[in-house]
Design an enzyme around this catalytic site. Structure first.
Site, PDB file in Angstrom:
ATOM      1  N   GLU A  49       0.888  -1.265   0.160  1.00  0.00           N
ATOM      2  CA  GLU A  49      -0.057   0.163  -0.102  1.00  0.00           C
ATOM      3  C   GLU A  49       0.869   1.127   0.018  1.00  0.00           C
ATOM      4  OE1 GLU A  49      -3.137   0.339  -0.672  1.00  0.00           O
ATOM      5  OE2 GLU A  49      -3.562  -1.642  -0.691  1.00  0.00           O
ATOM      6  N   TYR A 132      -5.703   6.266   5.462  1.00  0.00           N
ATOM      7  CA  TYR A 132      -5.702   5.631   4.098  1.00  0.00           C
ATOM      8  C   TYR A 132      -5.133   4.116   4.317  1.00  0.00           C
ATOM      9  CZ  TYR A 132      -5.174   2.793  -0.180  1.00  0.00           C
ATOM     10  OH  TYR A 132      -5.220   1.896  -0.848  1.00  0.00           O
ATOM     11  N   ASP A 150      -8.803   6.861  -0.652  1.00  0.00           N
ATOM     12  CA  ASP A 150      -7.744   7.566  -1.522  1.00  0.00           C
ATOM     13  C   ASP A 150      -8.375   8.307  -2.816  1.00  0.00           C
ATOM     14  OD1 ASP A 150      -8.091   5.484  -3.196  1.00  0.00           O
ATOM     15  OD2 ASP A 150      -6.075   4.910  -3.386  1.00  0.00           O
TER      16      ASP A 150
END
Ligand code: SF4
Length: 362
Positions: A49, A132, A150
Site C-alpha cells: 500500500e 488510508y 484515496d
C-alpha cells in the site's frame, strides 16, 4: 446539513446490500493476480500500500518483489541500514515513504513484538500510517470494516453516489470515509475495499470509464444521468514552479566523480546526487565562490552536454548538465566524496540524477 444527516441523505434509496454483492462477486472472479495478494500478511499489505501511493501497479511489482526478498519480515526491515532501504526504493520516488515505513516498522518491532497492530488506534499512531494506510491494512489483512479512502476510491464513489464535493479538500475525504462506513460489507470488508480499489484501477478510470462493462453500473447514479466524466469535482492544481540548475559532473585527475548526499530532511532526503547549483547563483563562465567554499575545491566548468527536466508534484527541475574538472584544492565537505563511476550502483540516487549516469561512461 450536518455530516451524518448528509450521509443519510446521500445513501437514501441506495441498495447497499445489492451493491456489496455485485462488487464483491466481481472482485472475486476478476481480480488481477498481484504478488501482494498471495496472502493477507499485514506486513506485505502495508509495504504494497505504501509503494502503490502515487505509483502505478506495473512499476511497483518488481520493487515489491525485490523489497520483500531483501526485507522479508518487519524484523529484517527494522534492522536494515537506512541507505540499504533507500537503495531498494531507488527510482520509485517519494522517498519519505520508505523512511517513514522503516521508522514505523521499527516501532512495531520494539513495541509490538514485530506484529503489526490490529487495533485502529495503535496502528494509526505509527509514524507515516495515515487514515488510508490504516484502513487498507485493517480491512485487507484483518477483515475489519474500516474505510480506506484515496483519490481512486473518491472518484469511484463520487460517481456511484453522485457527490459533487471537491475531492481536493480534506473535508471531502472525511465525507467519503463516512460514506464508506455506510456502505462497506461487514461480512467481507477485505474484498469490498479491494473491489472498490480494483474498480477504480481497471474499470472506473479517470478519463474514460468503461461503464458498459462495469459490474456496478446498475447502482451508479452518474451513469444513469450520463455525467460520469464530469465527476469527480477537483479544483485545479497549482502550477509547478520551475527551478533552473547546473548539474555538475566533476571529475578529478583519477577519473573519479564527485557525489554528495542530500540533507537529512526535505525533498529526496539522504539520497546521493551529483552536485547541483541553482543557475541564478552562477556565472557559468567562472567558478561561483560559494561553490568553492562548500567543497574546498576550485572547480573548472567545461562543456554543457545535456538538459534534463525532472517533474515533481510541486516543482520542476530544469538541469543543464555540465562537465567539470578539479582545478585545485582538497575536498573538504563531509557529505561529499569522490567515487569510481562504477561504484555509483552502491548509492541510492534519485531518478533525476540517474538520467546523467551514462555520461560518465563516455
Ligand atoms: S458505471 Fe461507469 S461511472 Fe459508474 S462506477 Fe461504473 S465505470 Fe464508474
Amino acid at each position: 446539513m450536518k455530516k451524518t444527516e448528509r450521509v443519510h441523505h446521500i445513501l437514501n434509496e441506495f441498495n447497499e446490500k445489492s451493491f456489496q454483492n455485485d462488487l464483491i462477486q466481481w472482485f472475486e472472479q476478476e481480480q488481477r493476480i498481484l504478488p501482494w495478494r498471495e496472502n493477507k500478511d499485514p506486513y506485505r499489505v502495508w509495504v504494497s500500500e505504501i509503494m502503490l501511493q502515487q505509483t502505478r501497479v506495473d512499476t511497483v511489482i518488481p520493487y515489491f518483489n525485490h523489497f520483500l526478498e531483501k526485507f522479508p519480515t518487519p524484523q529484517a526491515l527494522a534492522e536494515a541500514e537506512e541507505q540499504e532501504v533507500l537503495k531498494a526504493w531507488e527510482g520509485l520516488g517519494y522517498y519519505s515513504r520508505a523512511r517513514n515505513l522503516q521508522n514505523a516498522v521499527r516501532e512495531v518491532v520494539e513495541d509490538y513484538d514485530g506484529i503489526v497492530p490490529s487495533d485502529p488506534e495503535e496502528l494509526g499512531d505509527l509514524k507515516g500510517v495515515g487514515p488510508y494506510t490504516k484502513g487498507a491494512i485493517l480491512s485487507i489483512a484483518y477483515d475489519t470494516p474500516e474505510p480506506a479512502v484515496d483519490g481512486n476510491v473518491m472518484r469511484v464513489l463520487s460517481r456511484i453516489l453522485h457527490v459533487e464535493d471537491d475531492i481536493s479538500k480534506q473535508s471531502t475525504r472525511k465525507l467519503f470515509e463516512e460514506l464508506v462506513r455506510g456502505v462497506i460489507s461487514t461480512e467481507d470488508p477485505s474484498s469490498f475495499n479491494q473491489g472498490l480499489m480494483e474498480l477504480g484501477a481497471v474499470v472506473c478510470t479517470p478519463k474514460t470509464p468503461s461503464c458498459l462493462l462495469c459490474p456496478v453500473q446498475q447502482h451508479c447514479r452518474a451513469f444513469e444521468k450520463g455525467i460520469e466524466t464530469d465527476l469527480p469535482v477537483k479544483s485545479s492544481k497549482k502550477k509547478q514552479k520551475k527551478i533552473p540548475y547546473l548539474l555538475l559532473l566533476v571529475e578529478n585527475e583519477n577519473g573519479e566523480v564527485l557525489i554528495e548526499q542530500r540533507p537529512d530532511q526535505g525533498l529526496l532526503a539522504s539520497l546521493w546526487q551529483y552536485p547541483m547549483v541553482p543557475l541564478t547563483d552562477v556565472d557559468t563562465q567562472s567558478v561561483p565562490n560559494w561553490f568553492y567554499g562548500e567543497y574546498g575545491l576550485n572547480i573548472k566548468l567545461g562543456e554543457k552536454i545535456d538538459k534534463i527536466k525532472h517533474v515533481f508534484s510541486h516543482l520542476i527541475w530544469e538541469m543543464d548538465v555540465v562537465r567539470a574538472t578539479v582545478d585545485s584544492g582538497d575536498l573538504d565537505y563531509k557529505r561529499a566524496q569522490f567515487i569510481n563511476p562504477e561504484d555509483r550502483k552502491d548509492y541510492p540516487f534519485p531518478v533525476s540524477h540517474q538520467k546523467a549516469h551514462h555520461y560518465l561512461n563516455q
